[in-house]
Design a protein around this motif. Structure first.
Motif, mmCIF file in Angstrom:
data_model
loop_
_atom_site.group_PDB
_atom_site.id
_atom_site.type_symbol
_atom_site.label_atom_id
_atom_site.label_comp_id
_atom_site.label_asym_id
_atom_site.label_seq_id
_atom_site.Cartn_x
_atom_site.Cartn_y
_atom_site.Cartn_z
ATOM 1 N N ARG A 139 0.828 -1.205 0.000
ATOM 2 C CA ARG A 139 0.000 0.000 0.000
ATOM 3 C C ARG A 139 0.861 1.253 0.000
ATOM 4 N NH1 ARG A 139 -5.469 -0.490 1.121
ATOM 5 N NH2 ARG A 139 -6.106 -2.650 0.988
ATOM 6 N N ILE A 140 1.980 1.175 0.724
ATOM 7 C CA ILE A 140 2.897 2.317 0.695
ATOM 8 C C ILE A 140 3.415 2.517 -0.727
ATOM 9 C CG2 ILE A 140 5.095 3.204 1.533
ATOM 10 C CD1 ILE A 140 4.620 1.695 4.118
ATOM 11 N N ALA A 141 3.767 1.399 -1.380
ATOM 12 C CA ALA A 141 4.279 1.493 -2.746
ATOM 13 C C ALA A 141 3.238 2.133 -3.662
ATOM 14 C CB ALA A 141 4.649 0.100 -3.257
ATOM 15 N N ILE A 142 1.971 1.743 -3.472
ATOM 16 C CA ILE A 142 0.928 2.299 -4.328
ATOM 17 C C ILE A 142 0.736 3.787 -4.052
ATOM 18 C CG2 ILE A 142 -1.573 2.259 -4.664
ATOM 19 C CD1 ILE A 142 -1.316 -0.808 -4.529
ATOM 20 N N PHE A 143 0.846 4.127 -2.779
ATOM 21 C CA PHE A 143 0.733 5.547 -2.420
ATOM 22 C C PHE A 143 1.839 6.353 -3.103
ATOM 23 C CE2 PHE A 143 1.714 8.999 0.620
ATOM 24 C CZ PHE A 143 0.524 9.680 0.500
ATOM 25 N N VAL A 158 3.961 9.814 -7.560
ATOM 26 C CA VAL A 158 4.841 9.947 -8.720
ATOM 27 C C VAL A 158 4.029 10.285 -9.964
ATOM 28 C CG1 VAL A 158 6.367 8.666 -10.261
ATOM 29 C CG2 VAL A 158 6.636 8.456 -7.792
ATOM 30 N N PHE A 159 2.914 9.574 -10.121
ATOM 31 C CA PHE A 159 2.058 9.820 -11.282
ATOM 32 C C PHE A 159 1.525 11.230 -11.292
ATOM 33 C CE2 PHE A 159 0.719 6.251 -13.917
ATOM 34 C CZ PHE A 159 1.730 5.407 -13.536
ATOM 35 N N LEU A 160 1.088 11.674 -10.137
ATOM 36 C CA LEU A 160 0.545 13.029 -10.037
ATOM 37 C C LEU A 160 1.605 14.019 -10.487
ATOM 38 C CD1 LEU A 160 -1.685 14.918 -9.034
ATOM 39 C CD2 LEU A 160 -0.549 14.913 -6.827
ATOM 40 N N ALA A 161 2.818 13.864 -9.931
ATOM 41 C CA ALA A 161 3.883 14.793 -10.259
ATOM 42 C C ALA A 161 4.197 14.746 -11.757
ATOM 43 C CB ALA A 161 5.133 14.451 -9.443
ATOM 44 N N LEU A 162 4.259 13.515 -12.281
ATOM 45 C CA LEU A 162 4.597 13.333 -13.690
ATOM 46 C C LEU A 162 3.562 14.002 -14.591
ATOM 47 C CD1 LEU A 162 7.034 11.591 -14.460
ATOM 48 C CD2 LEU A 162 5.416 9.878 -15.291
ATOM 49 N N LEU A 163 2.280 13.779 -14.269
ATOM 50 C CA LEU A 163 1.228 14.317 -15.126
ATOM 51 C C LEU A 163 1.164 15.829 -15.038
ATOM 52 C CD1 LEU A 163 -1.708 11.860 -14.935
ATOM 53 C CD2 LEU A 163 -0.434 12.623 -16.913
ATOM 54 N N VAL A 164 1.302 16.330 -13.810
ATOM 55 C CA VAL A 164 1.284 17.778 -13.665
ATOM 56 C C VAL A 164 2.430 18.369 -14.474
ATOM 57 C CG1 VAL A 164 1.666 19.648 -12.024
ATOM 58 C CG2 VAL A 164 0.125 17.789 -11.447
ATOM 59 N N PHE A 165 3.581 17.694 -14.427
ATOM 60 C CA PHE A 165 4.724 18.172 -15.196
ATOM 61 C C PHE A 165 4.404 18.137 -16.692
ATOM 62 C CE2 PHE A 165 8.586 17.237 -17.592
ATOM 63 C CZ PHE A 165 9.350 18.342 -17.259
ATOM 64 N N VAL A 166 3.887 16.989 -17.156
ATOM 65 C CA VAL A 166 3.618 16.853 -18.592
ATOM 66 C C VAL A 166 2.619 17.901 -19.063
ATOM 67 C CG1 VAL A 166 2.518 15.374 -20.314
ATOM 68 C CG2 VAL A 166 4.221 14.429 -18.765
ATOM 69 N N LEU A 167 1.533 18.081 -18.265
ATOM 70 C CA LEU A 167 0.474 18.977 -18.729
ATOM 71 C C LEU A 167 0.862 20.445 -18.590
ATOM 72 C CD1 LEU A 167 -2.830 17.265 -17.594
ATOM 73 C CD2 LEU A 167 -1.906 17.490 -19.890
ATOM 74 N N ASN A 168 1.666 20.770 -17.594
ATOM 75 C CA ASN A 168 1.932 22.189 -17.349
ATOM 76 C C ASN A 168 3.290 22.666 -17.824
ATOM 77 O OD1 ASN A 168 -0.550 22.429 -16.225
ATOM 78 N ND2 ASN A 168 0.163 22.192 -14.121
ATOM 79 N N ARG A 169 4.211 21.755 -18.066
ATOM 80 C CA ARG A 169 5.576 22.194 -18.334
ATOM 81 C C ARG A 169 6.126 21.732 -19.677
ATOM 82 N NH1 ARG A 169 4.926 25.162 -14.977
ATOM 83 N NH2 ARG A 169 5.809 25.446 -12.889
ATOM 84 N N VAL A 212 -0.865 1.113 -16.403
ATOM 85 C CA VAL A 212 0.095 1.080 -15.294
ATOM 86 C C VAL A 212 -0.655 0.916 -13.971
ATOM 87 C CG1 VAL A 212 1.912 2.334 -14.132
ATOM 88 C CG2 VAL A 212 1.712 2.470 -16.587
ATOM 89 N N ALA A 213 -1.766 1.637 -13.845
ATOM 90 C CA ALA A 213 -2.589 1.488 -12.636
ATOM 91 C C ALA A 213 -3.032 0.040 -12.493
ATOM 92 C CB ALA A 213 -3.790 2.411 -12.705
ATOM 93 N N GLY A 214 -3.314 -0.603 -13.638
ATOM 94 C CA GLY A 214 -3.731 -2.004 -13.610
ATOM 95 C C GLY A 214 -2.679 -2.892 -12.978
ATOM 96 N N VAL A 215 -1.393 -2.656 -13.316
ATOM 97 C CA VAL A 215 -0.324 -3.456 -12.711
ATOM 98 C C VAL A 215 -0.350 -3.257 -11.197
ATOM 99 C CG1 VAL A 215 2.150 -3.837 -12.587
ATOM 100 C CG2 VAL A 215 1.094 -3.316 -14.776
#
Lengths: 651, 389, 246
Positions: free
Chosen positions: A498-502, A507-518, A559-562
């Motif tokens: 669960r920690i790993a999923i958290f 990581v995903f949040l950061a990555l997506l925010v980066f992709v969409l905004n930067r 990826v979420a599926g994995v």
């Protein structure tokens, strides 16, 4: 040197070799002979000095002798009163010396008397043995002895335990011993002040042993009496009707022999059935006995005739209840103790509550990150592009199966997960792009029909998965280093998966925010979603952007599926379980915004765990109430938590 | 002056005639009353199909005409089934309990009777008392009213909340789906008082009609279903043909514009949503006695999406299209999944239709959405009506 | 002369941007008024406020002789009170016939049950036919609205507005995308309508406004910049600055 000697002596005690060194003057035999009468008679009072003398002797054979004695295998020779270890042989015994273990000849059965210590004596011996074990030179043995002690604590263990605490050198073991000593003090010490002090030791302690030690002190039994019993430690007086039902109160009276059992409906029925005469019972025709009123009338007639036990009317019963006192009584007689225990338990309960809240928060966070992972792909395809993709759940499923297939080829779980994550992204990215090209782009102006078309794809993909992988669940095994849990204390713990999923969600949040905004891609995506015509005229290819955006959202679902597959069963229906929740996450959070999905997932995760807390046995009901809450929530914030305002919202 | 409603809508008459013909034909060929060509179980399948057509008509009214893609109408359908199921199960169990007591020394008191019934019905979920939701189960008229009132009330409250806050389009679809999920999850739990995932069973046994054979009963239900379908088809056609239909189609096409014309859009949507929920409830109440069992899985969100699929395949905005879609897809579906369709050997692989039917249906549905947005009805119109011109 | 609509001190903010800033506006019961202004001047937002689509942060919007506040009423209630609105993009119901479109707009009971049991009377039919004649679509009654030309759709929408018998007509860029002949017809329709009711026309096209020959209100940055005849406002230096850019 001393250690060496005691080690050798220890070996002797284990009968590895006869040990002449130990045959010193005044051996075990001598001590026992001093108390011969008492040992032989087995009287508890007489034996005690003998056991104490053995204990005090410092002789290494003493432990062995005590163990054998306790097991009723110590024999006395009638002729000279000496004690021996004896093993049956033929129709007699083979004797061994209790000091040296050396063979002491053969004795006929009639010559020997078996020592049969009483339960009390054996308890004494046990306590003495505890002292030996707790002082054992091997810390592992001491730990085992302590664990055994905590499982079946007895009053007699208290003294040896205290001695052992004083002698203990290992700090961790010493701490455990002290805790047990405190718990045993609470249970068995005769001194009230000492007990209260020990109770205070556990104040605010969340350990299970603390609660186990305190709980018996505040255990109560219910009782009934004409007046409150003098000198009893009464917890509280119960009022029939308020604190306990009148039926329960009456049962207490019956139990105390203060009132007769009331006649039940079943009794009435049985009595009537037993007294049917000529088609009537108690003067009432049988066919009329289909109502309670008629049956009571008939029964009253039977009772009046002395053929059934008379009933107590409700008014009489109430009067009797009024004449008696109902109470809860502590088993523990001392009010000072129960008061201290209640106070300590209250502080523990408070601490436990706080800990449970912390644990719940961790649970909720982990649930929220799962929802977030499941929904984040939708936050892009639905939130940014306004495309309802009912097959999103199936993309999650495809990701999970990709992980499973990778594990078939790569046996190392760590490597296979590292391979599966990008591969799952690639697979579902491809599927998403194909779906966008083939189906969705023809339906951009018909959103409701996108919903239906993607639903068609969803059922087809689900059935395909069933055809390929079968209906039974496939394992997707997490690497070994994700096994187990991070344990804070008896209450707060969280598994590493669960920690790993958290972490993955972050990581995903950061990555997506980066992709969409930067990034350039993000800029173009935002441009196309806000004004496709204008974007096109500025040289952005909306087709390409739509395709890439949809692929991105789908890839993330994979990826979420994995991640989800690591803790859930991988079946063809895996995605189904997440689709509705994912849509709600996006809608509740606010469409068109990655942070909306985050807010939505957080709200839903915490809400669901919060509701489950009130009713832990029923997760289905919790989910029902959560969905109802969400439906209501959307009434009051139709645009979600993070709403775009003004003209940009495009209502 | 306006011409009469039927005169303006000849297709309604055609439909009713076809329905009547179909019902009579089935009766003549059935086991129960005629030639025995059609088995009782197939008569039941046909009766059930008529009920599905009825709920599809309701779906078409709410979605095809009013533009509300509700993913909750199959939940109303299931609720209707539950409401009639409660009475059927209660009354039937009452007969059993009474007959079991026939040999006993004393007649039963009402309490003993109700306890006996509860023990029979709730033994599987470990209950022994009748939950409060069964308060009216003893009375057929009350349960019949609930078939209308419960779906209607839920739709009314839900719709009022949703339409009032202007939740529309896909958001409304998601919200109705959430409502459906909540309902099915609630029914899934054992302490909902409706036997959890066991659902209600033995509904094909009609209390008081134990001596009537199932073959005959199946025909009665076929006729009842046909009458319900015909009646509500007529009602729906009447509703959509007049100015009301004009208003709701306008709402479907441009809600804001209708609002600026002075119509309270919410009121219209609420009316249609509630009315169709009630029709769905009636359809369910006729369906489940023929199916014999109703359980929460029937109410799962996916069932409501299938309903939308039928209507879309049949053709939205045409009542007979919805009927066509529901009948065609559900009958073809049960044919394919029954295992009667011969497998296709491809040499390296044999296509078993029980496995591949859903794949075919799924992709077929995508194709219909892409290439025939007006569904089968649109195709039929293009062939016949254009051809006639 | 008491005003039919009185807007005073209205301010609307979208995410910190003031679309309407302390706007005041008045119109009498039978008056034609043109509202002009550059992009972003707040013309459409102004209409949104009057028709109830947008709720202002502050200010009053009063209606009719009894000075009822429109702020607490829904769009449909405002429409029933007598405010009609024509959108920039022609929005007619393309799936339905011209006749049905007009019938839908006819001033009648608008409650669901009233509509459900509505039966068309001969006089309703006559009224629809008269309206169709007025907007020049008399021979198009049976056609689907989707089949009409762009200009015809604009007229149909104006016809639907007239069928509502509103006391105030808000018209958003009626001449956009019309041929010169169609424009002329549109001008006539509006001038005719303004004889019996208040008409507010929002327009970009100065030529069209000139042809309407009425009082003009110039909006800029959410407030009234100037008011008066077209010649009067076009001579106003501020207006010139705004239109030509400083």
């Amino acid at each position: 040197m001393r250690i060496l000697i005691s080690l050798l002596a220890f070996c002797a005690g284990l009968w590895l070799a006869p040990a002449p060194l130990a045959a010193q003057e005044g051996g075990v035999q001598a001590i026992l002979q001093q108390h011969r009468e008492a040992v032989a008679s087995g009287s508890r009072r007489g034996v005690e000095p003998a056991i104490n003398a053995l204990k005090a002797s410092g002789l290494d054979q003493a432990r062995e002798v005590l163990e054998v004695w306790q097991a009723r295998e110590l024999y006395q020779r009638a002729a000279d009163g000496l004690f021996f270890f004896a093993a049956p042989e033929g129709d007699g015994f083979r004797l061994r010396d209790i000091d040296t273990g050396a063979d002491a000849g053969f004795a006929a059965k009639a010559e020997m008397t078996q020592l049969r210590p009483s339960g009390g004596v054996r308890g004494l011996i046990g306590a003495a043995l505890v002292a030996f074990r707790l002082l054992d030179p091997d810390p592992e043995d001491r730990r085992t002895a302590l664990a055994a002690l905590s499982r079946s604590p007895e009053a007699g263990h208290l003294e040896p335990l205290r001695d052992a605490v004083a002698a203990e050198t290992d700090p961790a073991l010493r701490r455990d011993m002290e805790r047990l000593e405190r718990a045993l003090t609470i249970s068995f010490d005769r001194d009230e002040a000492a007990r209260i002090e020990a109770i205070g030791f556990f104040e605010g302690d969340t350990g299970l042993d603390a609660r186990a030690a305190l709980a018996p002190l505040v255990a109560t039994t219910r009782g009934a009496a004409v007046s409150a019993p003098e000198g009893a430690n009464i917890a509280r007086i119960l009022e029939p009707g308020d604190d306990l039902s009148e039926e329960e109160a009456w049962a207490l009276l019956v139990e105390a022999g203060l009132a007769p059992a009331r006649v039940t409906k079943a009794d009435i029925r049985a009595a009537l059935e037993a007294n049917i005469e000529g088609g009537a019972a108690g003067g009432v025709p049988v066919r009329d006995l289909g109502s309670d009123a008629a049956r009571e009338r008939a029964y009253a007639a039977l009772a009046a005739a002395g053929r059934a036990q008379p009933t107590v009317t409700d008014a009489e019963a109430r009067a009797i209840l009024d004449d008696h006192v109902f109470f809860e009584r502590y088993a523990e007689p001392s009010p000072a103790i129960t008061e201290a225990a209640e106070a300590a338990l209250a502080s523990i309960t408070f601490r436990v509550g706080a800990m449970q809240a912390a644990d719940l928060t961790l649970d909720a966070l982990s649930l929220a990150s799962i929802y977030f992972l499941a929904a984040i792909g939708l936050a892009i395809t639905f939130g940014v592009m306004r495309v309802i993709n009912m097959a999103h759940g199936e993309f999650i499923m495809m990701g999970a199966y990709t992980g499973y297939v990778v594990q078939l080829f790569v046996p190392d779980y760590t490597i296979s997960i590292l391979v599966a994550l990008p591969l799952a992204f690639a697979v579902t990215f491809g599927a998403g792009v194909a779906m966008e090209r083939l189906v969705i782009r023809w339906l951009y102006h018909r959103p409701l029909e996108t919903l239906l078309a993607t639903f068609g794809i969803s059922i087809a993909l689900q059935q395909l998965a069933k055809n390929v992988f079968g209906t039974q669940a496939r394992p997707l095994t997490a690497p070994g280093w994700l096994d187990g849990a991070l344990v804070f204390n008896d209450i707060v713990a969280i598994s590493y998966i669960r920690i790993a999923i958290f972490v993955m969600a972050l990581v995903f949040l950061a990555l997506l925010v980066f992709v969409l905004n930067r990034t350039r891609l993000g800029l173009e995506v935002r441009a196309v979603t806000q004004n496709p015509g204008m974007a096109a005229s500025m040289g952005i290819d909306p087709d390409r952007i739509n395709m890439l955006t949809f692929g991105l959202g789908s890839g993330i679902a994979g990826v979420a599926g994995v991640a989800i597959g690591l803790f859930a069963q991988v079946t063809s229906e895996l995605g189904q379980g997440y689709i509705v929740q994912s849509f709600m996450t996006v809608v509740v959070g606010g469409v068109g915004n990655i942070f909306g999905a985050l807010a939505g997932a957080t709200l839903i995760g915490f809400l669901q765990k919060g509701i489950e807390w009130f009713n832990p046995s029923n997760t289905l009901a919790a989910q029902t109430y959560m969905i109802l809450f969400i439906i209501l929530f959307i009434q009051f914030r139709p645009k979600g938590i993070i709403a775009l305002k003004g003209r940009a919202a495009g209502d | 002056m306006q011409r009469s409603f039927i005169a303006r809508n000849p297709s309604v008459l055609v439909f009713l005639a076809a329905l009547a013909l179909f019902t009579i034909l089935v009766t003549i060929l059935a086991e129960g009353a005629g030639a025995g060509v059609i088995s009782t179980s197939f008569v039941k399948t046909l009766g059930k199909t008529l009920c599905l057509c009825l709920v599809a008509v309701a779906m078409d009214l709410v979605w095809g005409y009013c533009g509300i893609l509700s993913l909750g109408h199959f939940a109303f359908f299931g609720l209707g089934g539950y409401m009639i199921g409660m009475w059927l199960m209660y009354a039937r169990t009452e007969e059993i309990v009474l007959s079991a007591n026939a040999g006993a020394a004393l007649p039963m008191t009402p309490q003993e009777l109700s306890d006996g019934i509860a023990a029979q019905i709730f033994g599987v979920v470990g209950g022994s008392e009748l939950p409060w939701v069964w308060s009216f189960a003893h009375s057929l008229p009350l349960q019949l009213m609930l078939i209308l009132l419960l779906p209607g009330l839920i739709a009314l409250v839900f719709g009022w909340l949703a339409f009032r806050s202007r939740v529309a389009g896909v958001y409304l679809s998601i919200l109705t789906q959430a409502m459906t999920l909540a309902l099915s999850l609630w029914l899934f739990q054992n302490d909902s008082g409706l036997r959890g995932n066991n659902g209600l069973s033995g509904l094909q046994n009609i209390p008081g009609l134990a001596e009537v054979p199932q073959a005959t009963l199946s025909l009665w239900f076929l006729w009842a279903s046909a009458f319900a379908l015909g009646g509500f088809y007529l009602l729906a056609a009447w509703v959509v043909s007049g100015k009301f239909g004009s208003v709701i189609r306008a709402i479907r096409d441009d809600e804001a514009r209708v609002r600026f014309l002075g119509y309270s859009v919410e009121g219209y949507k609420l009316f249609v949503f509630t009315l169709t929920a009630m029709i769905a409830g009636i359809a369910g109440a006729l369906y489940y006695p023929q199916a014999g069992i109703v359980n929460p899985a029937e109410i799962a969100p996916i069932a409501s999406i299938y309903l939308a699929v039928w209507v879309a395949i049949g053709g939205r905005g045409r009542l007979w299209g919805a009927v066509l879609g529901a009948a065609a897809v559900s009958l073809v579906s049960s044919w394919f999944t029954s295992g009667q369709v011969p497998a296709v050997p491809l040499g390296f692989y044999t296509v078993e239709w029980t496995d591949w039917w859903l794949v075919l249906l799924g992709f077929g549905f995508v194709a219909v959405t892409l290439f025939a947005p007006n569904g089968l009805a649109g195709l039929v119109e293009r062939i016949f009506i254009r051809g006639a011109k | 002369m008491s005003a039919l609509l009185e807007v005073s001190g209205v301010t609307v903010t979208f995410d910190g941007f003031r679309a309407i800033n302390d706007l005041s506006f008045e119109i009498g019961p039978a008056e034609l008024r043109a509202v002009i202004g550059p992009n972003g001047a707040g013309k459409t937002t102004f209409m949104d406020i009057v028709t109830g689509k947008t709720k202002p942060d502050t200010g009053r919007v009063l209606w009719g002789e009894e000075s009822r506040s429109l702020l607490r009423m829904s769009e449909a209630e405002i429409a029933r009170a007598g405010v009609g609105r024509k959108f920039q993009r022609p929005t007619v119901f393309e799936d339905q016939s011209v006749f049905d479109n007009l019938l839908l707009a006819l001033r009648k009971n608008r409650s669901p049950f009233g509509v459900l049991f509505y039966r068309r009377s001969a006089e309703d039919k006559a009224r629809v036919e008269a309206l169709a004649a007025e907007i020049g679509l008399a021979d198009q009654l049976g056609r689907l609205a989707a089949e009409l030309s762009h200009g015809q759709k604009q007229w149909l929408e104006i016809g639907m507005l007239l069928a509502q018998e509103p006391r105030l007509l808000l018209v958003d860029e009626p001449a956009a995308g019309m041929t010169p002949a169609e424009r002329e017809h549109t001008t006539d329709l509006l001038v005719q309508a303004a004889k019996t009711r208040a008409v507010v026309v929002v327009e970009h096209d100065m030529e069209f406004v000139r042809r309407l020959d009425c009082k003009v209100t110039v909006l800029h940055e959410g407030r009234v910049l100037a008011e008066g005849s077209l010649d009067h406002v076009t001579r106003n230096q501020e207006v010139i600055d705004v239109y030509l850019g400083r």
